[in-house]
Write a protein that holds these residues in place. Structure first.
Motif, PDB file in Angstrom:
ATOM      1  N   LEU A  40      24.170  75.997  21.264  1.00 29.35           N
ATOM      2  CA  LEU A  40      24.103  74.771  22.054  1.00 29.35           C
ATOM      3  C   LEU A  40      22.680  74.261  22.270  1.00 29.35           C
ATOM      4  N   ALA A  41      21.681  75.098  22.017  1.00 31.07           N
ATOM      5  CA  ALA A  41      20.305  74.783  22.412  1.00 31.07           C
ATOM      6  C   ALA A  41      19.777  73.484  21.818  1.00 31.07           C
ATOM      7  N   HIS A  42      20.204  73.139  20.625  1.00 28.85           N
ATOM      8  CA  HIS A  42      19.721  71.907  19.997  1.00 28.85           C
ATOM      9  C   HIS A  42      20.645  70.721  20.255  1.00 28.85           C
ATOM     10  N   LEU A  43      21.725  70.953  21.020  1.00 32.80           N
ATOM     11  CA  LEU A  43      22.695  69.891  21.284  1.00 32.80           C
ATOM     12  C   LEU A  43      22.621  69.352  22.708  1.00 32.80           C
ATOM     13  N   VAL A  44      22.223  70.202  23.662  1.00 34.37           N
ATOM     14  CA  VAL A  44      22.256  69.825  25.075  1.00 34.37           C
ATOM     15  C   VAL A  44      20.947  70.185  25.762  1.00 34.37           C
ATOM     16  N   ASP A  45      20.810  69.671  26.989  1.00 34.07           N
ATOM     17  CA  ASP A  45      19.622  69.962  27.797  1.00 34.07           C
ATOM     18  C   ASP A  45      19.775  71.228  28.622  1.00 34.07           C
ATOM     19  N   PHE A  46      21.026  71.548  28.987  1.00 38.23           N
ATOM     20  CA  PHE A  46      21.252  72.748  29.788  1.00 38.23           C
ATOM     21  C   PHE A  46      22.611  73.355  29.463  1.00 38.23           C
ATOM     22  N   VAL A  47      22.735  74.629  29.781  1.00 37.64           N
ATOM     23  CA  VAL A  47      23.990  75.357  29.609  1.00 37.64           C
ATOM     24  C   VAL A  47      24.441  75.884  30.969  1.00 37.64           C
ATOM     25  N   GLU A  48      25.706  75.657  31.276  1.00 38.78           N
ATOM     26  CA  GLU A  48      26.299  76.168  32.508  1.00 38.78           C
ATOM     27  C   GLU A  48      26.802  77.589  32.255  1.00 38.78           C
ATOM     28  N   LEU A  49      26.152  78.567  32.875  1.00 40.86           N
ATOM     29  CA  LEU A  49      26.570  79.953  32.730  1.00 40.86           C
ATOM     30  C   LEU A  49      27.804  80.186  33.602  1.00 40.86           C
ATOM     31  N   LEU A  50      28.921  80.480  32.970  1.00 39.35           N
ATOM     32  CA  LEU A  50      30.174  80.682  33.695  1.00 39.35           C
ATOM     33  C   LEU A  50      30.250  82.127  34.169  1.00 39.35           C
ATOM     34  N   VAL A  51      29.972  82.327  35.437  1.00 40.92           N
ATOM     35  CA  VAL A  51      29.972  83.667  36.028  1.00 40.92           C
ATOM     36  C   VAL A  51      31.105  83.689  37.063  1.00 40.92           C
ATOM     37  N   TYR A  52      32.339  83.761  36.576  1.00 41.30           N
ATOM     38  CA  TYR A  52      33.497  83.601  37.450  1.00 41.30           C
ATOM     39  C   TYR A  52      33.779  84.831  38.310  1.00 41.30           C
ATOM     40  N   THR A  53      33.209  85.971  37.917  1.00 41.91           N
ATOM     41  CA  THR A  53      33.317  87.168  38.733  1.00 41.91           C
ATOM     42  C   THR A  53      32.027  87.957  38.592  1.00 41.91           C
ATOM     43  N   TRP A  54      31.879  89.015  39.355  1.00 40.64           N
ATOM     44  CA  TRP A  54      30.670  89.822  39.277  1.00 40.64           C
ATOM     45  C   TRP A  54      31.070  91.285  39.238  1.00 40.64           C
ATOM     46  N   ASP A  55      31.320  91.761  38.022  1.00 43.00           N
ATOM     47  CA  ASP A  55      31.667  93.159  37.817  1.00 43.00           C
ATOM     48  C   ASP A  55      30.599  93.813  36.962  1.00 43.00           C
ATOM     49  N   ASP A  56      30.771  95.095  36.680  1.00 45.98           N
ATOM     50  CA  ASP A  56      29.758  95.833  35.918  1.00 45.98           C
ATOM     51  C   ASP A  56      29.538  95.231  34.534  1.00 45.98           C
ATOM     52  N   GLU A  57      30.626  94.803  33.898  1.00 47.53           N
ATOM     53  CA  GLU A  57      30.517  94.242  32.552  1.00 47.53           C
ATOM     54  C   GLU A  57      29.693  92.956  32.539  1.00 47.53           C
ATOM     55  N   THR A  58      29.950  92.062  33.495  1.00 46.14           N
ATOM     56  CA  THR A  58      29.208  90.801  33.566  1.00 46.14           C
ATOM     57  C   THR A  58      27.743  91.057  33.889  1.00 46.14           C
ATOM     58  N   LYS A  59      27.490  91.928  34.855  1.00 46.66           N
ATOM     59  CA  LYS A  59      26.113  92.237  35.237  1.00 46.66           C
ATOM     60  C   LYS A  59      25.340  92.841  34.066  1.00 46.66           C
ATOM     61  N   GLU A  60      25.948  93.789  33.379  1.00 46.15           N
ATOM     62  CA  GLU A  60      25.275  94.441  32.250  1.00 46.15           C
ATOM     63  C   GLU A  60      24.990  93.446  31.133  1.00 46.15           C
ATOM     64  N   LEU A  61      25.915  92.531  30.890  1.00 46.41           N
ATOM     65  CA  LEU A  61      25.701  91.533  29.840  1.00 46.41           C
ATOM     66  C   LEU A  61      24.533  90.616  30.193  1.00 46.41           C
ATOM     67  N   LEU A  62      24.483  90.150  31.430  1.00 43.54           N
ATOM     68  CA  LEU A  62      23.387  89.265  31.828  1.00 43.54           C
ATOM     69  C   LEU A  62      22.054  90.015  31.897  1.00 43.54           C
ATOM     70  N   GLU A  63      22.076  91.254  32.297  1.00 40.77           N
ATOM     71  CA  GLU A  63      20.853  92.055  32.269  1.00 40.77           C
ATOM     72  C   GLU A  63      20.318  92.167  30.842  1.00 40.77           C
ATOM     73  N   LYS A  64      21.220  92.303  29.899  1.00 39.68           N
ATOM     74  CA  LYS A  64      20.843  92.436  28.494  1.00 39.68           C
ATOM     75  C   LYS A  64      20.369  91.113  27.912  1.00 39.68           C
ATOM     76  N   GLU A  65      21.028  90.013  28.270  1.00 38.85           N
ATOM     77  CA  GLU A  65      20.792  88.746  27.588  1.00 38.85           C
ATOM     78  C   GLU A  65      19.828  87.799  28.301  1.00 38.85           C
ATOM     79  N   ALA A  66      19.500  88.056  29.558  1.00 39.64           N
ATOM     80  CA  ALA A  66      18.672  87.114  30.327  1.00 39.64           C
ATOM     81  C   ALA A  66      17.352  86.814  29.624  1.00 39.64           C
ATOM     82  N   LYS A  67      16.712  87.824  29.070  1.00 37.59           N
ATOM     83  CA  LYS A  67      15.419  87.594  28.429  1.00 37.59           C
ATOM     84  C   LYS A  67      15.562  86.732  27.176  1.00 37.59           C
TER      85      LYS A  67
END
Length: 216
Positions: free
Chosen positions: A27-54
């Motif tokens: 999406l980076a070359h198509l839009v100005d921003f991306v809405e991160l859909l964080v509909y819950t906060w469990d270990d899987e979501t946290k670990e994924l964002l910890e890995k991908e944030a950088k």
């Protein structure tokens, strides 16, 4: 991308099967921003964002891509945990969208300046910053006219045959224009397309920009 009147065009973080980064990279070359859909906060979501944030942050440096966040909708404890994690990250986050769930006042005390409250089909909670969801408005409780000036983000989509999150069509867009006014729409900072298909997203953005922003 749109820069007219400082309006930014965005998309949800799910247009193909994959992770936050895999979607944002496309999406980076198509839009100005991306809405991160964080509909819950469990270990899987946290670990994924910890890995991908950088890696998400690197897209900001390379493409200027920014982010909004749709915070958890299941309970306010998860909402607060996700917010506290993300606000400490290196991501350039423009807005945190929340649903008016039970206990929302507790969260607002923590993050009042960053929060935009979304209208739901069954409930609209007045707040100083509002996210206008097109589907919720047309399929449920109508958005109050007195709150229109408080809108800082629109969740744009097509609505037909009783379904939302569809490809944007002329009829839905005309209905949005008639309700909000073309000038008011063009002044709203963030237009996020909540359409979960890449080809439909591209067509929807094109229709919006040609109709509202009068691009060719």
């Amino acid at each position: 991308m749109s820069t007219a009147n400082k309006q930014l065009i965005g998309s949800t973080s799910w247009v193909i099967p994959g992770t936050y980064y895999e979607n944002a990279r496309i999406l980076a070359h198509l839009v100005d921003f991306v809405e991160l859909l964080v509909y819950t906060w469990d270990d899987e979501t946290k670990e994924l964002l910890e890995k991908e944030a950088k890696y998400l942050a690197k897209l900001t440096g390379k493409y200027g891509l920014k982010y909004t966040v749709h915070l958890p909708t299941n309970n306010v404890e998860n909402m607060i945990s996700a917010y506290n994690f993300l606000r400490k990250s290196d991501l350039e986050i423009l807005n945190y969208v929340v649903h008016p769930i039970d206990g929302i006042s507790e969260f607002i005390k923590v993050a009042s300046k960053d929060v935009s409250v979304e209208n739901l089909k069954e409930k609209v909670l007045p707040y100083e910053k509002m996210t206008f969801d097109v589907g919720h408005h047309f399929l449920g409780e109508r958005f109050p006219m007195e709150l229109i000036d408080k809108i800082n983000e629109i969740h744009m989509m097509g609505v037909h045959s009783g379904k939302d999150h569809e490809k944007l069509d002329k009829k839905t867009l005309e209905d949005v224009i008639n309700f909000l006014g073309r000038r008011r729409i063009s002044e709203i900072s963030l237009i996020c397309f909540e359409i979960f298909n890449l080809d439909d997203l591209i067509d929807s953005i094109t229709l919006f920009e040609r109709t509202v922003l009068k691009t060719k």
